[in-house]
Design a protein around this motif. Structure first.
Motif, PDB file in Angstrom:
ATOM      1  N   LEU A  35      28.133 -19.653 -34.583  1.00 62.32           N
ATOM      2  CA  LEU A  35      26.946 -19.515 -35.410  1.00 62.32           C
ATOM      3  C   LEU A  35      26.548 -20.869 -35.981  1.00 62.32           C
ATOM      4  N   HIS A  36      25.261 -21.136 -35.969  1.00 62.35           N
ATOM      5  CA  HIS A  36      24.722 -22.341 -36.590  1.00 62.35           C
ATOM      6  C   HIS A  36      24.038 -21.911 -37.887  1.00 62.35           C
ATOM      7  N   GLU A  37      24.570 -22.360 -38.990  1.00 61.15           N
ATOM      8  CA  GLU A  37      24.102 -21.897 -40.301  1.00 61.15           C
ATOM      9  C   GLU A  37      22.954 -22.773 -40.810  1.00 61.15           C
ATOM     10  N   LEU A  38      21.883 -22.108 -41.227  1.00 59.17           N
ATOM     11  CA  LEU A  38      20.771 -22.753 -41.902  1.00 59.17           C
ATOM     12  C   LEU A  38      20.707 -22.198 -43.323  1.00 59.17           C
ATOM     13  N   PRO A  39      19.936 -22.811 -44.216  1.00 58.41           N
ATOM     14  CA  PRO A  39      19.905 -22.334 -45.600  1.00 58.41           C
ATOM     15  C   PRO A  39      19.536 -20.857 -45.734  1.00 58.41           C
ATOM     16  N   THR A  40      18.654 -20.367 -44.874  1.00 63.10           N
ATOM     17  CA  THR A  40      18.202 -18.971 -45.025  1.00 63.10           C
ATOM     18  C   THR A  40      18.595 -18.080 -43.852  1.00 63.10           C
ATOM     19  N   ASP A  41      19.050 -18.648 -42.749  1.00 59.31           N
ATOM     20  CA  ASP A  41      19.364 -17.862 -41.562  1.00 59.31           C
ATOM     21  C   ASP A  41      20.581 -18.444 -40.863  1.00 59.31           C
ATOM     22  N   SER A  42      21.118 -17.659 -39.953  1.00 56.08           N
ATOM     23  CA  SER A  42      22.169 -18.158 -39.070  1.00 56.08           C
ATOM     24  C   SER A  42      21.844 -17.708 -37.647  1.00 56.08           C
ATOM     25  N   TYR A  43      22.119 -18.583 -36.693  1.00 54.51           N
ATOM     26  CA  TYR A  43      21.793 -18.307 -35.301  1.00 54.51           C
ATOM     27  C   TYR A  43      22.971 -18.662 -34.411  1.00 54.51           C
ATOM     28  N   GLU A  44      23.183 -17.857 -33.376  1.00 58.94           N
ATOM     29  CA  GLU A  44      24.055 -18.301 -32.302  1.00 58.94           C
ATOM     30  C   GLU A  44      23.350 -19.449 -31.589  1.00 58.94           C
ATOM     31  N   ALA A  45      24.058 -20.549 -31.363  1.00 48.40           N
ATOM     32  CA  ALA A  45      23.424 -21.721 -30.778  1.00 48.40           C
ATOM     33  C   ALA A  45      24.299 -22.311 -29.671  1.00 48.40           C
ATOM     34  N   VAL A  46      23.639 -22.998 -28.751  1.00 46.80           N
ATOM     35  CA  VAL A  46      24.318 -23.657 -27.634  1.00 46.80           C
ATOM     36  C   VAL A  46      24.135 -25.158 -27.771  1.00 46.80           C
ATOM     37  N   MET A  47      25.217 -25.889 -27.533  1.00 43.42           N
ATOM     38  CA  MET A  47      25.191 -27.350 -27.474  1.00 43.42           C
ATOM     39  C   MET A  47      26.063 -27.795 -26.305  1.00 43.42           C
ATOM     40  N   ASN A  48      25.720 -28.940 -25.734  1.00 44.35           N
ATOM     41  CA  ASN A  48      26.536 -29.574 -24.689  1.00 44.35           C
ATOM     42  C   ASN A  48      26.710 -28.702 -23.452  1.00 44.35           C
ATOM     43  N   GLU A  49      25.744 -27.851 -23.193  1.00 42.61           N
ATOM     44  CA  GLU A  49      25.743 -27.040 -21.972  1.00 42.61           C
ATOM     45  C   GLU A  49      24.358 -27.131 -21.351  1.00 42.61           C
ATOM     46  N   SER A  50      24.307 -27.276 -20.041  1.00 41.86           N
ATOM     47  CA  SER A  50      23.021 -27.368 -19.350  1.00 41.86           C
ATOM     48  C   SER A  50      22.658 -26.037 -18.711  1.00 41.86           C
TER      49      SER A  50
END
Length: 281
Positions: free
Chosen positions: A128-143
């Protein structure tokens, strides 16, 4: 523009997040998933419609900045009197803005298509990538890998596609959620390309089909009713010199591999885009 295909370009795309990428499936912030085409297990992926929307936004920004005709959500091409009263496909094509000629509108089917983009190996466990008001499943370092296809293209349209990649790579257009927090920046790269000509000679000879890109106007002729540019080929060779080919049954396919040569292929068509801008000023 849809009935008979004269030429086509296919680009293999690699899409790499450079900031966290979150394409949410709903309000719960979970990344969209579907079955991996090779492994047949759930994986995060980038829907073709999502990527196409981002490419279109980039195209609109470039066309507007160049001072060319470009419709908007408030005033779409489909609402134009010249579009609504068009008597045939050629008249309709001439009445469309530059973006709708490629991406389509409610009145005109898209000439550009995009497949969904998948990672080489399934990605199912995401943090999960946490933001001040929301959280999202996020992808990094993958093409993610997909395919862009454009049929009956004009050369200026290929130049615009080249500029779209530059535009997106600079971060001016993002994908998915959290863009105001810096999420969704991606790197667009073209890995391989195929150019197809239909009704072309089926033997290798000195025809410049093999050393320069031919737009659809080159096949339609000077008096074509669509208003496509003629001639629509460079005066000098503009294709990379290393390619494979397949010529049979009246169809010629040219295959270009390696990211550098593919970008060279499309970057050389920016001159055709610039000619179109100058002609409109």
């Amino acid at each position: 523009m849809h009935r008979t295909i004269r030429n086509a370009l296919q680009l293999e795309i690699r899409l790499t997040p450079i900031t966290p990428l979150a394409i949410a499936s709903g309000e719960n912030g979970l990344f969209v998933r579907y079955l991996h085409p090779r492994e047949n297990v759930p994986t995060a992926y980038v829907p073709g419609t999502t990527l196409k929307g981002a490419l279109r936004r980039a195209a609109e920004q470039i066309v507007q900045a160049a001072g060319l005709d470009c419709c908007s959500q408030a005033e779409p091409c489909s609402a134009r009197e010249s579009v609504r009263t068009a008597a045939d496909g050629a008249t309709l094509y001439r009445a469309l803005c530059s973006v709708c000629r490629i991406f389509g509108s409610r009145a005109f089917g898209s000439l550009l298509s995009l497949t969904d983009a998948y990672p080489i190996e399934p990605i199912n466990e995401l943090s999960l990538h946490e933001l001040p008001t929301d959280s999202y499943e996020a992808v990094m370092n993958e093409s993610f890998y997909g395919t862009l296809s454009l049929r009956n293209f004009e050369r200026w349209q290929i130049g615009l596609i080249s500029l779209i990649a530059v535009h997106m790579n600079s971060g001016q257009v993002t994908l998915g959620a959290g863009h105001s927090a810096g999420m969704g920046r991606v790197q667009v790269a073209y890995e391989a390309a195929a150019i197809s000509y239909f009704g072309a000679p089926n033997v290798i000879n000195d025809d410049p089909l093999y050393d320069r890109l031919h737009g659809v106007g080159q096949f339609l002729g000077a008096a074509n009713p669509y208003g496509c540019r003629y001639p629509d080929r460079s005066d000098t060779p503009d294709l990379p010199t290393e390619f494979e080919y397949d010529a049979q049954f009246g169809q010629l396919d040219l295959f270009f591999g390696g990211g550098v040569s593919v970008h060279e292929l499309i970057d050389r068509q920016i001159a055709a885009w610039q000619d179109r801008v100058r002609a409109a000023l």
